[in-house]
Design a protein around this motif. Structure first.
Motif, short mmCIF file in Angstrom:
data_model
loop_
_atom_site.label_atom_id
_atom_site.label_comp_id
_atom_site.label_asym_id
_atom_site.label_seq_id
_atom_site.Cartn_x
_atom_site.Cartn_y
_atom_site.Cartn_z
N LEU A 159 0.83 -1.20 0.00
CA LEU A 159 0.00 0.00 0.00
C LEU A 159 0.87 1.24 0.00
O LEU A 159 1.87 1.31 0.72
N ALA A 160 0.47 2.24 -0.80
CA ALA A 160 1.20 3.50 -0.86
C ALA A 160 0.20 4.65 -1.00
O ALA A 160 -0.91 4.47 -1.53
N ILE A 161 0.59 5.82 -0.54
CA ILE A 161 -0.14 7.06 -0.75
C ILE A 161 0.75 7.98 -1.56
O ILE A 161 1.95 8.12 -1.27
N VAL A 162 0.20 8.60 -2.59
CA VAL A 162 0.93 9.63 -3.34
C VAL A 162 0.11 10.90 -3.34
O VAL A 162 -1.10 10.89 -3.13
N ASN A 163 0.80 12.02 -3.55
CA ASN A 163 0.12 13.31 -3.63
C ASN A 163 -0.61 13.64 -2.34
O ASN A 163 -1.63 14.35 -2.34
N GLY A 164 -0.12 13.11 -1.21
CA GLY A 164 -0.78 13.31 0.07
C GLY A 164 -0.81 14.77 0.49
O GLY A 164 0.16 15.51 0.29
N ARG A 165 -1.92 15.17 1.06
CA ARG A 165 -2.06 16.54 1.55
C ARG A 165 -2.97 16.52 2.76
O ARG A 165 -4.06 15.96 2.72
N MET A 166 -2.50 17.13 3.86
CA MET A 166 -3.29 17.17 5.09
C MET A 166 -3.08 18.54 5.73
O MET A 166 -2.01 18.81 6.28
N ILE A 191 4.47 6.81 1.89
CA ILE A 191 3.54 7.93 1.78
C ILE A 191 4.31 9.11 1.21
O ILE A 191 5.20 9.67 1.85
N GLY A 192 3.96 9.50 -0.01
CA GLY A 192 4.53 10.70 -0.64
C GLY A 192 3.59 11.87 -0.42
O GLY A 192 2.38 11.76 -0.68
N VAL A 193 4.11 13.01 0.06
CA VAL A 193 3.26 14.14 0.42
C VAL A 193 3.67 15.38 -0.35
O VAL A 193 4.80 15.50 -0.84
N GLN A 194 2.76 16.34 -0.39
CA GLN A 194 2.98 17.53 -1.21
C GLN A 194 3.87 18.56 -0.56
O GLN A 194 4.54 19.33 -1.26
N ASN A 195 3.88 18.63 0.77
CA ASN A 195 4.60 19.73 1.42
C ASN A 195 5.04 19.32 2.83
O ASN A 195 4.57 18.33 3.39
N PRO A 196 5.98 20.10 3.42
CA PRO A 196 6.48 19.77 4.76
C PRO A 196 5.40 19.79 5.84
O PRO A 196 5.48 19.03 6.80
N GLU A 197 4.39 20.67 5.71
CA GLU A 197 3.31 20.71 6.69
C GLU A 197 2.61 19.36 6.77
O GLU A 197 2.34 18.83 7.86
#
Length: 433
Positions: A159-166, A191-197
């Protein structure tokens, strides 16, 4: 990642999984009601009960999922990047709404198929996974479904997450059920995320730092939306010398500003054509009525992008057509930015030689718009006179190639993400062999 590395099942997760096993009759009735209301495709609604309408191709298969139209439209480029690195790879894309399926249809590459995601009921999920047997599950969405995640993990599907944003509000909501999300996110190998936040929020929810990476938005690497050359040539001939601009993925406040700016341009003796493409195509008739009442010559674009004769205002009531209209337009007012929605995707017009104009509400793409502004490739407009002036500015033409150059930078990040995902799949295939 093995089950030994993942958190156990807490009370909330056990409750959800228990309900998932018994809600199928209610879920089936709910879907039938949605069909009656016109909210589901009657020819494909059984996909939401895990019943496939397509065969599974032989060989390795990656399953990509997203809900929102923008997220779904970023997935074909990711699929192509993975296929380029592993020829013969098959890709299944799932989504939940009719609008996302309609937008995706014209943009599906070879070797990629679409199905609707099954509801989170155990019988539906088992049928779906039994049929498709994915070798990798990739979620490009902020919401995840516990039973689907748990059953995929139990079967050993990476399982993977891409383009994560929270954002902060989403984090606070998830933190209230922190144990549940710690367990669910603990099932993801990457889990790949969009930004440091966003990375910081995942860390606070218990995701190990080694499984997190800041990648930026994958929408930056999305392929150009599909063209319709014959329709484009026909409409271009009808336009003649009249310039065309578009209010794209618009909401009411965006449309109010666009119509007011169009009135100023017409009163100045100019003859542009404004296309309004609402985020919700179901609002098209209301927009036609609004513009007619305001005194514009208005035409609703007929199915197949048929235009009788370019009017002052054209209204688009079909989804999945923006690839054509961005190519015809000189500039786009990107919707959701005058309206306090947070802004929609600026990369779609940027990839199609269309200058980017936007209002002040761009929180959804703050880092991306900052990059466009740093390259003088986008312009903020705050009122109708400012929008009308921007549309008449000769400097707008020079923004178009700069916007395309900024958009092209996303390809490298997309390639790195594709390689990471393929490595997860390779580990599963090696274990299976």
């Amino acid at each position: 990642m093995t089950s030994a590395d993942a958190p156990g099942r807490g009370a909330l997760l056990r409750l959800w999984l228990g309900l998932s096993g018994i809600v199928a009759p209610v879920a089936r009735w709910h879907l039938q009601q949605r069909v009656a209301w016109g909210k589901e495709d009657p020819l494909r609604v059984r996909e939401k009960m895990g019943e496939p309408t397509l065969p599974r191709p032989s060989g390795p298969l990656v399953w990509l999922h997203a809900v929102g139209v923008g997220e779904v439209l970023a997935l074909p480029a990711l699929a192509l990047a993975m296929q380029a690195r592993r020829p013969g790879l098959h890709v299944l894309i799932t989504s939940s709404s009719r609008s996302s399926a309609a937008a995706l249809g014209p943009n599906l590459p070879a070797g990629v198929v679409h199905q609707f995601l099954p509801l989170d009921a155990a019988p539906f999920i088992r049928r779906f996974l039994d049929h498709w047997q994915p070798d990798l599950s990739v979620w490009a969405e902020r919401d995840i479904w516990p039973a689907l995640i748990e059953e995929s993990f139990r079967r050993g599907i990476p399982l993977a997450i891409v383009n994560g944003r929270m954002n902060a509000a989403s984090f606070r909501a998830k933190a209230r059920a922190g144990a549940l999300y710690r367990q669910l996110y603990g099932r993801f190998a990457y889990i790949g995320v969009q930004n440091p936040e966003t990375r910081a929020h995942f860390l606070k929810l218990g995701v190990p730092a080694a499984r997190l990476a800041v990648t930026g938005t994958l929408k930056a690497g999305a392929a150009p939306l599909a063209d319709q050359p014959e329709a484009r040539a026909r409409i271009g001939a009808q336009l003649g010398d009249r310039p065309l601009w578009i209010a794209a993925s618009s909401h009411p406040a965006d449309e109010d500003m666009a119509l007011a700016a169009q009135r100023l341009l017409l009163d100045q003796g100019k003859a542009p054509v404004l296309v309004i493409a609402p985020r919700d195509p179901g609002r098209a008739d209301a927009i036609v009525a609004q513009a007619t009442t305001a005194g514009f010559h208005v035409e609703r674009i007929a199915p197949g992008n048929i235009v009788e004769q370019p009017a002052d205002v054209l209204v688009l009531g079909e989804i999945g057509q923006l690839g054509l209209w961005y190519r015809l337009a000189r500039a786009a007012l990107v919707g959701g930015s005058v309206a306090p929605v947070g802004g929609h995707n600026p990369y779609e017009p940027a990839r199609l030689d269309c200058a980017i104009l936007h209002g002040p509400h761009i929180a959804n793409f703050a880092e991306d718009y900052a990059a466009f502004h740093a390259a003088d490739a986008a312009r903020l407009v705050t009122d109708p006179p400012g929008l009308a002036a921007a549309l008449c500015d000769p400097a707008l033409a020079a923004m178009r190639p700069r916007a395309a150059e900024v958009a092209s930078r996303g390809q490298a990040a997309l390639g790195r993400e594709a390689e990471k995902l393929l490595s997860l799949m390779a580990a599963r295939l090696n274990r299976r062999d």
